[in-house]
Structures are given as structure tokens and as C-alpha cells.
Design a protein around this motif. Sequence first.
Motif, PDB file in Angstrom:
ATOM      1  N   PHE A  48       0.757  -1.461  -0.075  1.00  0.00           N
ATOM      2  CA  PHE A  48       0.288   0.402   0.176  1.00  0.00           C
ATOM      3  C   PHE A  48       1.505   1.704  -0.146  1.00  0.00           C
ATOM      4  O   PHE A  48       2.350   1.094   0.317  1.00  0.00           O
ATOM      5  N   LYS A  49       0.384   2.230  -1.028  1.00  0.00           N
ATOM      6  CA  LYS A  49       1.318   3.614  -1.127  1.00  0.00           C
ATOM      7  C   LYS A  49       0.531   4.730  -0.092  1.00  0.00           C
ATOM      8  O   LYS A  49       0.996   5.438  -0.273  1.00  0.00           O
ATOM      9  N   GLY A  50      -0.660   4.256   0.067  1.00  0.00           N
ATOM     10  CA  GLY A  50      -1.517   5.545   0.638  1.00  0.00           C
ATOM     11  C   GLY A  50      -3.036   4.734   1.286  1.00  0.00           C
ATOM     12  O   GLY A  50      -3.376   3.507   1.181  1.00  0.00           O
ATOM     13  N   MET A  51      -3.762   6.241   2.181  1.00  0.00           N
ATOM     14  CA  MET A  51      -4.268   4.981   3.244  1.00  0.00           C
ATOM     15  C   MET A  51      -5.462   6.083   3.137  1.00  0.00           C
ATOM     16  O   MET A  51      -5.214   7.756   3.227  1.00  0.00           O
ATOM     17  N   TYR A  52      -6.458   6.184   3.439  1.00  0.00           N
ATOM     18  CA  TYR A  52      -7.206   7.464   3.476  1.00  0.00           C
ATOM     19  C   TYR A  52      -8.664   7.490   4.340  1.00  0.00           C
ATOM     20  O   TYR A  52      -8.917   6.083   4.512  1.00  0.00           O
ATOM     21  N   GLN A  53      -9.594   8.184   5.336  1.00  0.00           N
ATOM     22  CA  GLN A  53     -10.817   7.621   6.592  1.00  0.00           C
ATOM     23  C   GLN A  53     -11.560   8.863   5.971  1.00  0.00           C
ATOM     24  O   GLN A  53     -11.636   9.539   5.465  1.00  0.00           O
ATOM     25  N   SER A  54     -12.412   7.783   6.565  1.00  0.00           N
ATOM     26  CA  SER A  54     -14.014   8.359   5.768  1.00  0.00           C
ATOM     27  C   SER A  54     -14.625   7.726   7.526  1.00  0.00           C
ATOM     28  O   SER A  54     -15.228   7.086   6.771  1.00  0.00           O
ATOM     29  N   GLY A  55     -15.281   8.816   7.903  1.00  0.00           N
ATOM     30  CA  GLY A  55     -16.206   7.905   9.136  1.00  0.00           C
ATOM     31  C   GLY A  55     -14.948   7.775  10.193  1.00  0.00           C
ATOM     32  O   GLY A  55     -13.947   6.957  10.218  1.00  0.00           O
ATOM     33  N   GLU A  56     -15.897   5.732  10.318  1.00  0.00           N
ATOM     34  CA  GLU A  56     -14.752   4.935  10.631  1.00  0.00           C
ATOM     35  C   GLU A  56     -14.347   3.815   9.443  1.00  0.00           C
ATOM     36  O   GLU A  56     -13.807   3.287  10.169  1.00  0.00           O
ATOM     37  N   MET A  57     -14.501   3.959   8.229  1.00  0.00           N
ATOM     38  CA  MET A  57     -13.921   2.985   7.096  1.00  0.00           C
ATOM     39  C   MET A  57     -12.617   3.373   6.807  1.00  0.00           C
ATOM     40  O   MET A  57     -12.508   4.843   6.741  1.00  0.00           O
ATOM     41  N   VAL A  58     -11.515   2.726   6.436  1.00  0.00           N
ATOM     42  CA  VAL A  58     -10.018   2.867   6.197  1.00  0.00           C
ATOM     43  C   VAL A  58     -10.069   1.983   4.854  1.00  0.00           C
ATOM     44  O   VAL A  58     -10.608   1.535   4.798  1.00  0.00           O
ATOM     45  N   PHE A  59      -9.446   3.867   3.955  1.00  0.00           N
ATOM     46  CA  PHE A  59      -9.367   2.446   2.514  1.00  0.00           C
ATOM     47  C   PHE A  59      -7.610   2.802   1.990  1.00  0.00           C
ATOM     48  O   PHE A  59      -7.125   3.520   2.521  1.00  0.00           O
ATOM     49  N   PHE A 118      -7.444  -0.612  -4.393  1.00  0.00           N
ATOM     50  CA  PHE A 118      -7.776  -0.250  -3.938  1.00  0.00           C
ATOM     51  C   PHE A 118      -8.621  -0.988  -2.796  1.00  0.00           C
ATOM     52  O   PHE A 118     -10.003  -1.590  -3.439  1.00  0.00           O
ATOM     53  N   SER A 119      -8.556  -0.427  -1.586  1.00  0.00           N
ATOM     54  CA  SER A 119      -8.614  -1.985  -0.558  1.00  0.00           C
ATOM     55  C   SER A 119      -9.745  -0.806   0.452  1.00  0.00           C
ATOM     56  O   SER A 119      -9.252   0.096   0.477  1.00  0.00           O
ATOM     57  N   ARG A 120     -10.808  -1.667   0.954  1.00  0.00           N
ATOM     58  CA  ARG A 120     -11.864  -0.970   2.733  1.00  0.00           C
ATOM     59  C   ARG A 120     -10.378  -2.243   3.148  1.00  0.00           C
ATOM     60  O   ARG A 120     -10.352  -3.431   3.021  1.00  0.00           O
ATOM     61  N   LEU A 121      -9.875  -1.415   4.244  1.00  0.00           N
ATOM     62  CA  LEU A 121      -9.354  -2.373   5.561  1.00  0.00           C
ATOM     63  C   LEU A 121      -9.922  -2.318   6.596  1.00  0.00           C
ATOM     64  O   LEU A 121     -10.795  -1.621   7.154  1.00  0.00           O
ATOM     65  N   SER A 122      -9.778  -3.510   7.532  1.00  0.00           N
ATOM     66  CA  SER A 122     -10.199  -3.315   8.577  1.00  0.00           C
ATOM     67  C   SER A 122      -8.982  -2.591  10.140  1.00  0.00           C
ATOM     68  O   SER A 122      -8.093  -3.271  10.056  1.00  0.00           O
ATOM     69  N   PRO A 123      -9.851  -1.115  10.399  1.00  0.00           N
ATOM     70  CA  PRO A 123      -8.105  -1.144  11.351  1.00  0.00           C
ATOM     71  C   PRO A 123      -8.041  -1.853  12.711  1.00  0.00           C
ATOM     72  O   PRO A 123      -6.821  -1.492  12.875  1.00  0.00           O
ATOM     73  N   VAL A 124      -9.045  -3.273  12.525  1.00  0.00           N
ATOM     74  CA  VAL A 124      -8.958  -4.339  14.027  1.00  0.00           C
ATOM     75  C   VAL A 124      -7.339  -4.683  13.453  1.00  0.00           C
ATOM     76  O   VAL A 124      -6.409  -4.483  14.752  1.00  0.00           O
ATOM     77  N   ASP A 125      -7.513  -5.183  12.849  1.00  0.00           N
ATOM     78  CA  ASP A 125      -6.175  -6.128  12.311  1.00  0.00           C
ATOM     79  C   ASP A 125      -5.263  -5.732  10.937  1.00  0.00           C
ATOM     80  O   ASP A 125      -4.707  -6.848  10.479  1.00  0.00           O
ATOM     81  N   GLY A 126      -5.823  -5.026  10.483  1.00  0.00           N
ATOM     82  CA  GLY A 126      -5.770  -4.469   8.802  1.00  0.00           C
ATOM     83  C   GLY A 126      -6.017  -5.927   7.938  1.00  0.00           C
ATOM     84  O   GLY A 126      -5.250  -5.513   7.003  1.00  0.00           O
ATOM     85  N   SER A 127      -6.937  -6.330   8.597  1.00  0.00           N
ATOM     86  CA  SER A 127      -7.705  -7.651   7.319  1.00  0.00           C
ATOM     87  C   SER A 127      -8.215  -6.827   5.844  1.00  0.00           C
ATOM     88  O   SER A 127      -9.098  -5.815   6.611  1.00  0.00           O
ATOM     89  N   LEU A 128      -8.312  -6.713   4.668  1.00  0.00           N
ATOM     90  CA  LEU A 128      -8.743  -6.745   3.773  1.00  0.00           C
ATOM     91  C   LEU A 128     -10.203  -7.669   3.851  1.00  0.00           C
ATOM     92  O   LEU A 128     -10.395  -8.732   3.379  1.00  0.00           O
ATOM     93  N   LEU A 129     -11.421  -6.392   3.539  1.00  0.00           N
ATOM     94  CA  LEU A 129     -12.822  -6.784   3.657  1.00  0.00           C
ATOM     95  C   LEU A 129     -12.796  -6.591   2.413  1.00  0.00           C
ATOM     96  O   LEU A 129     -13.834  -7.734   2.207  1.00  0.00           O
ATOM     97  N   TRP A 130     -12.163  -6.104   1.759  1.00  0.00           N
ATOM     98  CA  TRP A 130     -12.748  -6.632  -0.201  1.00  0.00           C
ATOM     99  C   TRP A 130     -11.880  -5.334  -0.506  1.00  0.00           C
ATOM    100  O   TRP A 130     -10.801  -4.765  -0.081  1.00  0.00           O
ATOM    101  N   SER A 131     -12.015  -5.931  -2.230  1.00  0.00           N
ATOM    102  CA  SER A 131     -10.278  -5.281  -3.052  1.00  0.00           C
ATOM    103  C   SER A 131     -11.565  -5.009  -4.138  1.00  0.00           C
ATOM    104  O   SER A 131     -11.593  -5.530  -4.877  1.00  0.00           O
ATOM    105  N   VAL A 132     -10.951  -3.658  -5.141  1.00  0.00           N
ATOM    106  CA  VAL A 132     -11.456  -3.435  -6.536  1.00  0.00           C
ATOM    107  C   VAL A 132      -9.450  -3.375  -7.335  1.00  0.00           C
ATOM    108  O   VAL A 132      -9.488  -2.334  -6.795  1.00  0.00           O
ATOM    109  N   PRO A 133      -9.524  -4.316  -8.210  1.00  0.00           N
ATOM    110  CA  PRO A 133      -8.710  -4.331  -9.078  1.00  0.00           C
ATOM    111  C   PRO A 133      -8.538  -2.645  -9.860  1.00  0.00           C
ATOM    112  O   PRO A 133      -9.519  -2.587 -10.240  1.00  0.00           O
ATOM    113  N   GLY A 134      -7.401  -2.206 -10.430  1.00  0.00           N
ATOM    114  CA  GLY A 134      -7.650  -1.134 -11.439  1.00  0.00           C
ATOM    115  C   GLY A 134      -6.063  -0.233 -11.195  1.00  0.00           C
ATOM    116  O   GLY A 134      -5.734  -0.540 -10.242  1.00  0.00           O
ATOM    117  N   GLU A 135      -6.300   0.553 -12.003  1.00  0.00           N
ATOM    118  CA  GLU A 135      -5.604   2.089 -11.866  1.00  0.00           C
ATOM    119  C   GLU A 135      -5.451   2.643 -10.883  1.00  0.00           C
ATOM    120  O   GLU A 135      -6.508   3.437 -11.355  1.00  0.00           O
TER     121      GLU A 135
END
Length: 448
Positions: free
Chosen positions: A345-356, A363-380
Amino acid sequence: MRGLVVFVLIFFVVPIVSSQKFLGYWEIMSKEKEEQEEIEDRLRWVGFFEDSTYSAGLIGELDTGKRGVWTFDKKENLLQLISYNDNVDDGKYVIKRVSKDHMTLDLLWKSIYLEKVHKSSKVPIDAEPYWEYDFGSGYPNQNPAIDEANFYFGSDMTPVTCLDKNSGTVRWVSDVKVGSKGFFHSIAQDENFLYFNGTQGTIYKVDKNDGKATWSVKVPFDDDVLNKITVYNNLLFVNPLVKMFIALDKNGKEVWSTELSNPVFSYTIENSMIYANVGFGDFVVLDAKSGEILNQKHISSKVNFYPTPIVSKETLLLCDVGKETITGYNPLTLEEKWKDSTNQFKGMYQSGEMVFAISDSEFSRLSPVDGSLLWSVPGEFDRICNPTVSAGKVFIQTRYMFFIIDTKNGNVLLRTPFEHMSYTQPLITENGIYVGYEGMITKLKHPF
């Protein structure tokens, strides 16, 4: 299936079919030849409209693969499609069955099965503009502001400007502007005023009613870039890219200033504490009320860039761009809880309690609790503006594309070309999407 086999259609018929029954959007479920053949991932759709036109394409792709006109022979239950592409015959389809939810079409020896969908769930529509405001040249600032009535922005070339957010008309143009590198800057606000930094370390308080500066304060500075302004608990927080962090009251008077080992490159405020990335690998935690240093940690010996820290679910997240790593810490003790270096990962962003987070290819959504991937979207995702979450969707503006993604499952609801250089975070309201790029502010209609 000739022309439309690619975009598979489906309808369900009763002996005599009214054209009203097959109007709307349909998702192609499957097609049959001599044996069942599934359509991969059910990603195709077709829409029939009252003006006797149709379109078809991939779910999530704004560019329609086909457009044309339809005619319907009610006596024969026969639907004929003619593509706009050189008036090509796209086939004659017999509607075998149709209901409010399903439809079956027959083309020679093939059967095509469709399911009715709402355009708000899967089918893309052009994001048409409500209005556009051409301000000439320059790039809008990274974080503009919006309230119940107006949209406020500045640029590296033009003064801070107030637009009526419904009509796009100019309400006022201020006599002051953000710094010479204004596209990096933020505009903070409270109910009646805007706060932002200009050039040479000058901080402004501007009246929302007329754009007049109520006061200006000079603070120590090193560069016009990365001077973030934050309003929190009736204080104004400034990092002027010198070895100091400053808090002002809303009259421009200094409340406290704290000397640091290096300039603050990024920070966030949570639970009355300031979490700050200090240059050359240092990290500090300050009391927002007093400026007292509560904790500090040396996290890297290299001069790496650290995006804005994130505090979510009782976890502090830091991203080391140089090492392509995100690490989770206890926000009080700064003890490491987890580390992710496998996803680069080269960047991260927050909106509310959601972490991307983004890498070169996802482009992925992470669980801030343990860093696990909740989902990922391939693309540039080579460079994106800060994402915005609204109504269960995350809105992402990159240099080349604009995405809308379901925050729960990562389904791409819209992917449309957006070939504009931009640093500006999209702002979302119930009535529209506000985007900015070189020389232009635009309010778009919601595509859902």
C-alpha cells in the motif's frame, strides 16, 4: 445471438405482450444453446426506453457498448433491435415470457434469461452536470468546503470564491486567496466563517456572507505547501511546515505553540489529541488543549513520506510510502498491534470509521482492528483525491477515472472516464456530486 449475444437480453412473456412490460433495465442472467451456458458473473445489462431506444453494456461501465432503436410486433411478440452502428440489425427476439421481475427471449435456437434491476442498484447512467463554473486557470484546492447554501474553493491562481451550490452562480469573490501552492490546501469552516492559509504564513478568517477578511495573522513558515488548517473544539490548528505546531483561538490569538524536532508533514485530531507525522521518521502525540507532548516514537530512520494518520476503532494507522507498509498501533502507548507489508500500500484514507488504502493496482477497504482486507477492487489507482463516503457508497476521483463503489462488498457501481488533472476531494450531498479540476468546478447529477 448476432449483435446482442454479447450483451445478452432476457424477457418473460405471456401470450400477448404489451411493450410497457419489457421497458426498463434488465440484467442478463444466462443463455442456453443445446446446453446451459452461464454469462460470466452476470455483468451485462440492457435497457429499453419509452422513446423506442435501447442501450446495453457492462454493469459498472458508464460507456454503453450498444445503442439503437427497437420496434415491437405485438401480434407476434417479436422485438427487433437496430443498432445505431451503421443501422446494423441486432436481431429479432421472440418474447416467450415476461413478468415484472423476469423475462425470457428466444433467438433461433437460443434462449436468453433476464432479471429486472433498478438503475439505482447496478445499471450506470451518464453523470450529467447540473452546472459548470469556469474560473479560468489553476487547480482547485485539495479540500474545499460546502454548507447548506454554498460551495467554497480557492486555487493556486484565483481568490477564494463562493458559489451558490444549487445554481453555480458566483455569490462573491474574496480579496484574498490560498497560498501559491493552493491546490494542496484546505479550507476549514464553522457556521459563519472560513479559515485558510494564504502566502508567506498568513492565516485568514473570512466572513461567509461577503468574503471579507475579518482578520489575518502571520505565523512562522517555511513553504506555502502542506499548511493544513483544522477547526476543532473552537480552536484553530496550524502546521506551518516549520519545527512548530500552533493553536489559535477564533480571534487569531495564539493559545499555545509547541516546538518539535522537525516540521509536521501530516496530522489528524481525535479525542482531543493531535497525532502528527514529524519529518525524518518521528511521530508525536500532542494534547490539543495545551500542546503538551504526550508521547513520541521514532518509527523510521529514512526520509519517507507518511500520509495523514488515521485513528479508527481504537487503532492508530500509519502508512510508510517508502516501505509500502501500513502499521496499526495502540493510539495511547504507540505499541505496534499489526503490520501489513504484503499488499504494498502506498496511501490510505479515512471517511468516518472506514479505512481505505491504495496500491499501484488495487483500491481496498481495511479493518482498522487487525489490518485484514474487507474487499479489494482491481484497477489503476495511480493517484487519487481523498475519497468521500455517502449513503453506503465511496466516491473516488483519480486522474483518469471516477469510481463509485459499494462500501459493504466492494461492488463497482460506476466506472467512468475522468481525464482531468485534479487534486480536489469530491464533495457529496443528497442533490449532487461536486468535483473540481483545472479551471473548472462542476456539480454532477447523481447517477443513481
